[in-house]
Design a protein around this motif. Structure first.
Motif, PDB file in Angstrom:
ATOM      1  N   THR A   1     -10.872  12.991 -10.471  1.00  0.00           N
ATOM      2  CA  THR A   1     -11.588  14.265 -10.430  1.00  0.00           C
ATOM      3  C   THR A   1     -10.700  15.487 -10.619  1.00  0.00           C
ATOM      4  O   THR A   1     -11.207  16.607 -10.705  1.00  0.00           O
ATOM      5  CB  THR A   1     -12.319  14.420  -9.086  1.00  0.00           C
ATOM      6  OG1 THR A   1     -11.363  14.292  -8.020  1.00  0.00           O
ATOM      7  CG2 THR A   1     -13.400  13.367  -8.927  1.00  0.00           C
TER       8      THR A   1
ATOM      9  N   ARG B   1       0.687   3.904   1.363  1.00  0.00           N
ATOM     10  CA  ARG B   1       0.698   4.664   2.611  1.00  0.00           C
ATOM     11  C   ARG B   1       1.736   4.120   3.594  1.00  0.00           C
ATOM     12  O   ARG B   1       1.894   4.664   4.688  1.00  0.00           O
ATOM     13  CB  ARG B   1      -0.679   4.661   3.264  1.00  0.00           C
ATOM     14  CG  ARG B   1      -1.169   3.285   3.720  1.00  0.00           C
ATOM     15  CD  ARG B   1      -2.453   3.393   4.545  1.00  0.00           C
ATOM     16  NE  ARG B   1      -3.485   4.065   3.813  1.00  0.00           N
ATOM     17  CZ  ARG B   1      -4.371   3.467   3.016  1.00  0.00           C
ATOM     18  NH1 ARG B   1      -4.312   2.148   2.850  1.00  0.00           N
ATOM     19  NH2 ARG B   1      -5.295   4.144   2.387  1.00  0.00           N
TER      20      ARG B   1
ATOM     21  N   LEU C   1      -4.949   3.230  -4.672  1.00  0.00           N
ATOM     22  CA  LEU C   1      -5.242   4.605  -4.273  1.00  0.00           C
ATOM     23  C   LEU C   1      -4.023   5.235  -3.624  1.00  0.00           C
ATOM     24  O   LEU C   1      -3.363   4.617  -2.782  1.00  0.00           O
ATOM     25  CB  LEU C   1      -6.425   4.631  -3.309  1.00  0.00           C
ATOM     26  CG  LEU C   1      -7.780   4.191  -3.888  1.00  0.00           C
ATOM     27  CD1 LEU C   1      -8.834   4.170  -2.787  1.00  0.00           C
ATOM     28  CD2 LEU C   1      -8.202   5.119  -5.017  1.00  0.00           C
ATOM     29  N   VAL C   2      -3.730   6.453  -4.009  1.00  0.00           N
ATOM     30  CA  VAL C   2      -2.556   7.159  -3.501  1.00  0.00           C
ATOM     31  C   VAL C   2      -3.007   8.104  -2.388  1.00  0.00           C
ATOM     32  O   VAL C   2      -3.839   8.982  -2.616  1.00  0.00           O
ATOM     33  CB  VAL C   2      -1.859   7.950  -4.620  1.00  0.00           C
ATOM     34  CG1 VAL C   2      -0.622   8.650  -4.083  1.00  0.00           C
ATOM     35  CG2 VAL C   2      -1.499   7.021  -5.781  1.00  0.00           C
ATOM     36  N   PRO C   3      -2.479   7.965  -1.171  1.00  0.00           N
ATOM     37  CA  PRO C   3      -2.930   8.781  -0.038  1.00  0.00           C
ATOM     38  C   PRO C   3      -2.356  10.201  -0.102  1.00  0.00           C
ATOM     39  O   PRO C   3      -1.339  10.449  -0.773  1.00  0.00           O
ATOM     40  CB  PRO C   3      -2.365   8.024   1.164  1.00  0.00           C
ATOM     41  CG  PRO C   3      -1.128   7.379   0.641  1.00  0.00           C
ATOM     42  CD  PRO C   3      -1.441   6.992  -0.781  1.00  0.00           C
ATOM     43  N   PRO C   4      -2.985  11.133   0.611  1.00  0.00           N
ATOM     44  CA  PRO C   4      -2.493  12.514   0.617  1.00  0.00           C
ATOM     45  C   PRO C   4      -1.029  12.625   1.026  1.00  0.00           C
ATOM     46  O   PRO C   4      -0.294  13.470   0.496  1.00  0.00           O
ATOM     47  CB  PRO C   4      -3.405  13.207   1.631  1.00  0.00           C
ATOM     48  CG  PRO C   4      -4.664  12.407   1.614  1.00  0.00           C
ATOM     49  CD  PRO C   4      -4.247  11.000   1.362  1.00  0.00           C
TER      50      PRO C   4
ATOM     51  N   ARG D   1       0.862  -1.186   0.000  1.00  0.00           N
ATOM     52  CA  ARG D   1       0.000   0.000   0.000  1.00  0.00           C
ATOM     53  C   ARG D   1       0.894   1.230   0.000  1.00  0.00           C
ATOM     54  O   ARG D   1       1.860   1.290   0.759  1.00  0.00           O
ATOM     55  CB  ARG D   1      -0.919   0.027   1.231  1.00  0.00           C
ATOM     56  CG  ARG D   1      -1.919  -1.114   1.276  1.00  0.00           C
ATOM     57  CD  ARG D   1      -2.757  -1.065   2.553  1.00  0.00           C
ATOM     58  NE  ARG D   1      -3.723  -2.153   2.605  1.00  0.00           N
ATOM     59  CZ  ARG D   1      -3.447  -3.388   3.025  1.00  0.00           C
ATOM     60  NH1 ARG D   1      -2.214  -3.676   3.437  1.00  0.00           N
ATOM     61  NH2 ARG D   1      -4.378  -4.321   3.037  1.00  0.00           N
TER      62      ARG D   1
ATOM     63  N   LEU E   1       0.820  12.096  -2.088  1.00  0.00           N
ATOM     64  CA  LEU E   1       0.528  13.099  -3.114  1.00  0.00           C
ATOM     65  C   LEU E   1       1.307  14.391  -2.886  1.00  0.00           C
ATOM     66  O   LEU E   1       1.693  15.079  -3.846  1.00  0.00           O
ATOM     67  CB  LEU E   1      -0.974  13.408  -3.144  1.00  0.00           C
ATOM     68  CG  LEU E   1      -1.911  12.298  -3.633  1.00  0.00           C
ATOM     69  CD1 LEU E   1      -3.364  12.713  -3.467  1.00  0.00           C
ATOM     70  CD2 LEU E   1      -1.616  11.954  -5.096  1.00  0.00           C
ATOM     71  N   GLU E   2       1.564  14.732  -1.639  1.00  0.00           N
ATOM     72  CA  GLU E   2       2.175  16.028  -1.331  1.00  0.00           C
ATOM     73  C   GLU E   2       3.704  16.011  -1.411  1.00  0.00           C
ATOM     74  O   GLU E   2       4.335  17.071  -1.290  1.00  0.00           O
ATOM     75  CB  GLU E   2       1.755  16.484   0.057  1.00  0.00           C
ATOM     76  CG  GLU E   2       2.223  15.586   1.192  1.00  0.00           C
ATOM     77  CD  GLU E   2       1.632  15.941   2.538  1.00  0.00           C
ATOM     78  OE1 GLU E   2       2.213  15.512   3.554  1.00  0.00           O
ATOM     79  OE2 GLU E   2       0.603  16.631   2.571  1.00  0.00           O
TER      80      GLU E   2
ATOM     81  N   GLU F   1      -5.659  13.649  -7.348  1.00  0.00           N
ATOM     82  CA  GLU F   1      -6.084  14.101  -6.025  1.00  0.00           C
ATOM     83  C   GLU F   1      -6.861  12.971  -5.370  1.00  0.00           C
ATOM     84  O   GLU F   1      -6.951  11.872  -5.913  1.00  0.00           O
ATOM     85  CB  GLU F   1      -6.912  15.385  -6.138  1.00  0.00           C
ATOM     86  CG  GLU F   1      -8.133  15.267  -7.034  1.00  0.00           C
ATOM     87  CD  GLU F   1      -8.892  16.578  -7.205  1.00  0.00           C
ATOM     88  OE1 GLU F   1      -8.276  17.651  -7.111  1.00  0.00           O
ATOM     89  OE2 GLU F   1     -10.120  16.510  -7.416  1.00  0.00           O
ATOM     90  N   GLU F   2      -7.426  13.228  -4.200  1.00  0.00           N
ATOM     91  CA  GLU F   2      -8.090  12.153  -3.456  1.00  0.00           C
ATOM     92  C   GLU F   2      -9.323  11.601  -4.151  1.00  0.00           C
ATOM     93  O   GLU F   2      -9.650  10.432  -4.019  1.00  0.00           O
ATOM     94  CB  GLU F   2      -8.451  12.645  -2.050  1.00  0.00           C
ATOM     95  CG  GLU F   2      -7.276  12.777  -1.111  1.00  0.00           C
ATOM     96  CD  GLU F   2      -7.722  13.045   0.309  1.00  0.00           C
ATOM     97  OE1 GLU F   2      -8.158  12.083   0.977  1.00  0.00           O
ATOM     98  OE2 GLU F   2      -7.646  14.210   0.746  1.00  0.00           O
ATOM     99  N   GLY F   3     -10.063  12.422  -4.894  1.00  0.00           N
ATOM    100  CA  GLY F   3     -11.266  11.959  -5.572  1.00  0.00           C
ATOM    101  C   GLY F   3     -10.947  11.002  -6.706  1.00  0.00           C
ATOM    102  O   GLY F   3      -9.804  10.910  -7.180  1.00  0.00           O
TER     103      GLY F   3
END
Length: 308
Positions: free
Chosen positions: A144, A66, A90-93, A64, A96-97, A139-141
């Protein structure tokens, strides 16, 4: 720019080739962990991981993204940007940052149409005439983020999902590199997606791939092409599962009941809710794919037999 690439299946490899030839610095790839495959169920590297191994590029395979160990290594690499093609997680915040220009995703639809895991399959299934690829800020969506750019492609009458995805993988690779170049030059501009025109493209299941002979011929044709090569269109004959290749709708064919088989010298026809379709290849359980006529002769199909 200093890049870490995230992707898993073969469709991501053309983007890797394009990035390798672009002059940007590829620091590492992130891909899904090695997975069991084949009859022996031995662990097999993903196509992206195999590409990186062959090119001497570091491979990161977090279960994962995260995981603290992965996040620490990503910070150490300090990429300017992380381009993504079909990574599959899914890539967590927190991830992403890390890159200063974020993660940018190559998605195989004209967003906001067909957000999700199977955009190409749904475009074919629903009879779209035009599709394409988009590069957007992750992004998280679910798909989106604002869009940096798009390319378009016409869906041809005989396109399978595999045909279309292969074309988009190559044209999308060029788009991805162009966006990376623009980000590096400071000229890239991401535009928010419109609120209208949103549609979702969840992964097609094996049950989705079962042919509905009670549908019109055009819908039977679309479902079979949408599910080719994966998850693979199928039906049942004498209670056994049979896999099918693409078919040809016949607007002037004989009147057959849905699923009814009709063997001719010119091929094997199957009835639908409207006009019949001509079968292409058929693969019976435990056998190789073969032309429908050869399958019908071997199975000794008789008049009135049906696909369930």
């Amino acid at each position: 720019m200093r890049l870490v690439f995230a992707g898993t299946p073969a469709v991501a490899v053309p983007a890797l080739d394009a990035i390798a030839a672009s002059g940007h610095e590829l620091l590492a790839v992130v891909t899904r962990p090695d997975a069991p495959a084949g009859r022996g169920r031995g662990l097999v590297r993903s196509p992206v991981g195999a590409w990186a191994d062959a090119h001497g590029v570091e491979v990161l395979t977090p279960a994962r993204p995260r995981e603290p160990e992965f996040l620490d290594r990503l910070r150490e690499l300090a990429p300017d940007c992380v381009p993504v093609v079909a990574y599959g997680a899914l890539v967590p915040p927190a991830a992403l940052e890390i890159p200063r220009h974020g993660w940018i995703n190559l998605h195989f639809s004209l967003l906001p149409a067909w957000r999700g895991a199977a955009p190409v399959q749904h475009a074919v299934l629903h009879g779209d005439e035009l599709t394409g690829a988009s590069v957007f800020e992750l992004e998280e969506g679910l798909d989106t983020g604002p869009v940096y750019g798009t390319v378009t492609d016409e869906i041809r009458p005989t396109d399978t999902s595999g045909d279309l995805l292969e074309r988009l993988a190559h044209s999308g690779a060029g788009l991805l590199v162009a966006v990376l170049d623009a980000i590096d030059a400071g000229t890239a501009r991401a535009v928010p997606q419109p609120a209208d025109g949103v549609s979702l493209a969840p992964k097609l299941t094996v049950e989705d791939a079962r042919v509905r002979w009670g549908d019109p011929a055009f819908a039977v044709d679309r479902r079979i092409r949408a599910c080719t090569p994966a998850p693979g269109p199928w039906t049942t004959f004498r209670d056994d599962r049979v896999k099918l290749g693409p078919v040809t709708p016949l607007p002037d064919g004989p009147d057959l009941k849905p699923g009814e088989l009709h063997v001719q010298k010119s091929g094997v026809l199957v009835g639908t809710a409207t006009t019949p379709v001509r079968l292409g290849e058929v693969r019976a359980a435990g056998k190789k794919a073969m032309p429908a006529g050869d399958w019908a002769r071997g199975a000794r199909v008789t008049a009135g037999e049906v696909f369930a």
